[in-house]
Design an enzyme around this catalytic site. Sequence first.
Site, PDB file in Angstrom:
ATOM      1  N   HIS A   1     -66.620  33.026   7.087  1.00  0.00           N
ATOM      2  CA  HIS A   1     -67.767  32.132   6.901  1.00  0.00           C
ATOM      3  C   HIS A   1     -68.184  31.442   8.195  1.00  0.00           C
ATOM      4  O   HIS A   1     -69.224  30.786   8.246  1.00  0.00           O
ATOM      5  CB  HIS A   1     -67.465  31.080   5.812  1.00  0.00           C
TER       6      HIS A   1
ATOM      7  N   ASP B   1     -62.736  36.188   3.138  1.00  0.00           N
ATOM      8  CA  ASP B   1     -63.144  35.218   4.154  1.00  0.00           C
ATOM      9  C   ASP B   1     -62.405  35.552   5.436  1.00  0.00           C
ATOM     10  O   ASP B   1     -61.461  34.870   5.835  1.00  0.00           O
ATOM     11  CB  ASP B   1     -62.861  33.794   3.699  1.00  0.00           C
TER      12      ASP B   1
ATOM     13  N   SER C   1     -61.809  25.317  10.286  1.00  0.00           N
ATOM     14  CA  SER C   1     -61.966  26.634   9.668  1.00  0.00           C
ATOM     15  C   SER C   1     -61.591  27.758  10.621  1.00  0.00           C
ATOM     16  O   SER C   1     -61.939  27.733  11.807  1.00  0.00           O
ATOM     17  CB  SER C   1     -63.416  26.836   9.219  1.00  0.00           C
TER      18      SER C   1
END
Length: 391
Positions: A234, A266, A344
């Site tokens: 992402h 992901d 992330s």
Amino acid sequence: MRKSPTVPALGSTLIALGLVVSSTPMASADVEPVFRDPGRLAAMQRDLGLTTAEAVDLIVRERQARATERELRSTLGPDFGGAEFDADSGELTVAVTDADAVGAVRDAGAQARVVTHGEDALSRVVNELNRSMGAGTPGVTGWYPDPEQDAVVMTVLPGGADDARRAVAAAGVAPETVIVTEETEAPRTFVDIIGGDPYFIDDRSRCSIGFGVTDGPNVTDGSHATGGFVTAGHCGSVSSQASSGVPAEEAEATGAFVRSMFPGDDMAFVGDTVNWTPTARVRFSPEEVAGSEEASIGASVCRTGSSSGWRCGEVLAKGQTVIYPQGIVFGLTHTSACAEQGDSGGPYMSGSQAQGVLSGGKGSCLDNGTTFFQPVNEILERWDLTLVTDN
């Protein structure tokens, strides 16, 4: 292992008996190099409530548990029903679908639990839910197989039990294989749209590098490039530009998203790098990555990133499906380690073993947040990548 309060189950409660067998830890010297990192050791003590000696003992026992789980998974074959590590006792519990397999588990030094469904059956339930859910069901935030309860746990927001029942009915799975658990907050991704370290996407967003890798012959149009790093999908789509600073033309190192998948998975591979050399190093840690052997459920895990540094917790579940606002992601691992915006894509470690890259989570490090990671071995296998290690 921390559990969320449950709401009425879709089927009958699943109960299994356990047989207790003690295990003997290996010598602490076997894992002493892991603790050359004072930052991670301090994080384990802070987040897991351990002393230095307890942290060392935990890592030793977890290494032994991984070896035992690997051995029993191989020897038991279809009778292997899943495994879970208990950090308090330092013991591994292995579920079996045939009572005749209990002896083999005990001989290996683990506890045994006879279950009705087991790992393979629960994985099939998860797969059926994955296939039927499309873009998701309002009120449902995800699901995962739980070997301890011998059921698939479906997580919902308050008042979402009816949504869960409809989702189970639509998937055509047996209601008694699913337990509904209520949670107060929906998962989200951790992309931070501000400038900052360690890498930037198209000069506008920031994520964290996962692990250094070298790529196989089929990743970049059949050529064999020098490598790069894995991170969360992402964070950027294929052809998105990655750089070590902003603006990219002034950065010391650059690359591109050669592969990226989100939602569904992901995961991403940043390759075509210029002045970025893949290594086995992890940020804030002098300890290098030694491999990618998967930790057991219940084992400790630590993650690091550009925003929050080292944060530690336990592996709560594997194979979890998570519903983000952007779509469903399958096969994530849920942990009690927290994270913040901008983390992330960053790495998770259990001892010196790479575990995965941060996908998203709930809450923050101020309120006992939890996180999900994409297992690193799935990324490596999907795109024929090789983890850079200190070996």
